[in-house]
Design an enzyme around this catalytic site. Structure first.
Site: not given
Length: 354
Positions: A158, A181, A114
């Site tokens: 994460q 997200d 990422k």
């Protein structure tokens, strides 16, 4: 063992991390170069080195391979151009913060990928790496700091988190305006309600829909089956398909006769997390198959000792479907591309930039 009892819903965020990016070639499907010829009822309207041909819902004997790498590259190029325009116009560069807890190798790999992707398109990347035994309060403190930081437009925690932490509390702490997200319950709730629009949608399911759009698949009125009902992929994918006016069925671990139900679908999105579970005879001739699964299977010929396969038995399904995503190289590249797209959208929204 019955097929309905052999799979569990895919809930790993390994494949789960978009916002609409609507420069769509409405009749084009992005295929890898292949010796497979087009079906006679679907003549190519344009020829190019990127092997772009129209999609037809037909009963071809060999499926076209939907090249997620090619599509994601186009999206990243669009994002790069928009970030450059935004920087030149108002001097703002989008920022994405990632919070990593622990030392899981797969999570470290995802975060590293990422970061590289952010650098490639011009997004500023921020990272906090906390030890496995840190407290939940320490994670919340990092989130609070990024919530208040005007240079950060997206926050990603994460997953998975260590067992001693309350994942729900941590994800809920992310400011909804920076929830790139799409996991905040308010965003999920808006997605589920007619007439409401979420600020962000979970990246992997949105990536699946974006692939369908850019491949010229008409979702409206089609029968769609989503295999798996996780909060990260299956459920939001079903909601997105429903928003596109498909008739949607969710197949899960308690579904009777999943093969028969899946066989009725014009569009199949599989996110069950079981290698090769969906066989060729589960697929309706001419259906479009989006395979979200990323499953390691033993392979003595591979230097790593294993290879990655999807939920769908590719060798069988490609002889029945009209189009199919490969694993790897299908949905995976779209997930990160859409995370970047969400971050750009957040920056535009927060700075009222059109």
């Amino acid at each position: 063992m019955a097929a309905s009892t052999i799979f569990s819903d895919c809930s790993s965020s390994a494949t789960a991390r978009l916002l609409p990016f609507r420069k769509i070639r409405s009749s084009a499907l992005f295929f890898r170069h292949s010796s497979i010829s087009l079906h006679p009822t679907a003549p190519s309207h344009r020829k190019s080195s990127s092997a772009i041909v129209p999609l037809a819902m037909t009963t071809e004997t060999s499926a076209k391979v939907i090249d997620g790498k090619l599509v994601s590259k186009q999206i990243r190029d669009e994002i790069t151009s928009e970030i450059s325009r935004m920087k030149d116009a108002i001097g703002v560069v989008p920022g994405l913060a990632v919070i990593l807890v622990g030392a899981r190798k797969d999570s470290q790999t995802y975060v590293r990928n990422k970061k590289k992707a952010c650098e490639a398109v011009g997004i500023t990347s921020y990272e906090v790496h906390l030890p496995e035994d840190c407290t939940e309060e320490e994670v919340l403190k990092s989130i609070l700091g990024f919530n208040k930081d005007p240079s950060v437009h997206g926050i990603l925690v994460q997953l998975p988190l260590p067992r001693h932490m309350n994942e729900e509390n941590i994800l809920n702490a992310v400011c909804i305006e920076k929830d790139v997200d799409g996991f905040h319950p308010l965003n999920v709730g808006r997605l589920a309600m007619r007439g409401r629009e979420p600020l962000f949608v979970p990246c992997t399911p949105k990536g699946c829909i974006e692939l369908l759009h850019r491949c010229g698949v008409d979702i409206k009125g089609k029968r769609a089956v989503v295999i798996g009902r996780s909060n990260i992929v299956g459920m939001p994918a079903a909601l997105l398909l429903q928003r596109q006016n498909a008739t949607v069925t969710i197949v899960h671990s308690y579904t009777n006769n999943p093969e028969e139900i899946t066989r009725q679908a014009d569009i199949v999105i599989s996110a069950a997390g079981v290698a090769n579970m969906v066989r060729g005879d589960w697929i309706k001739p001419g259906a479009v198959v989006i395979d979200v699964g990323i499953n390691p299977v033993d392979d003595s010929e591979s230097p790593r000792g294993y290879r990655l396969v999807g939920d769908v038995c590719y060798e069988e399904a490609c002889k029945v479907a009209s189009a199919i995503t490969p694993v790897p190289g299908g949905v995976g590249p779209m997930t990160i591309a859409m995370l970047l797209s969400n971050t750009l959208h957040s920056a535009k929204t927060l700075h009222n930039f059109k």
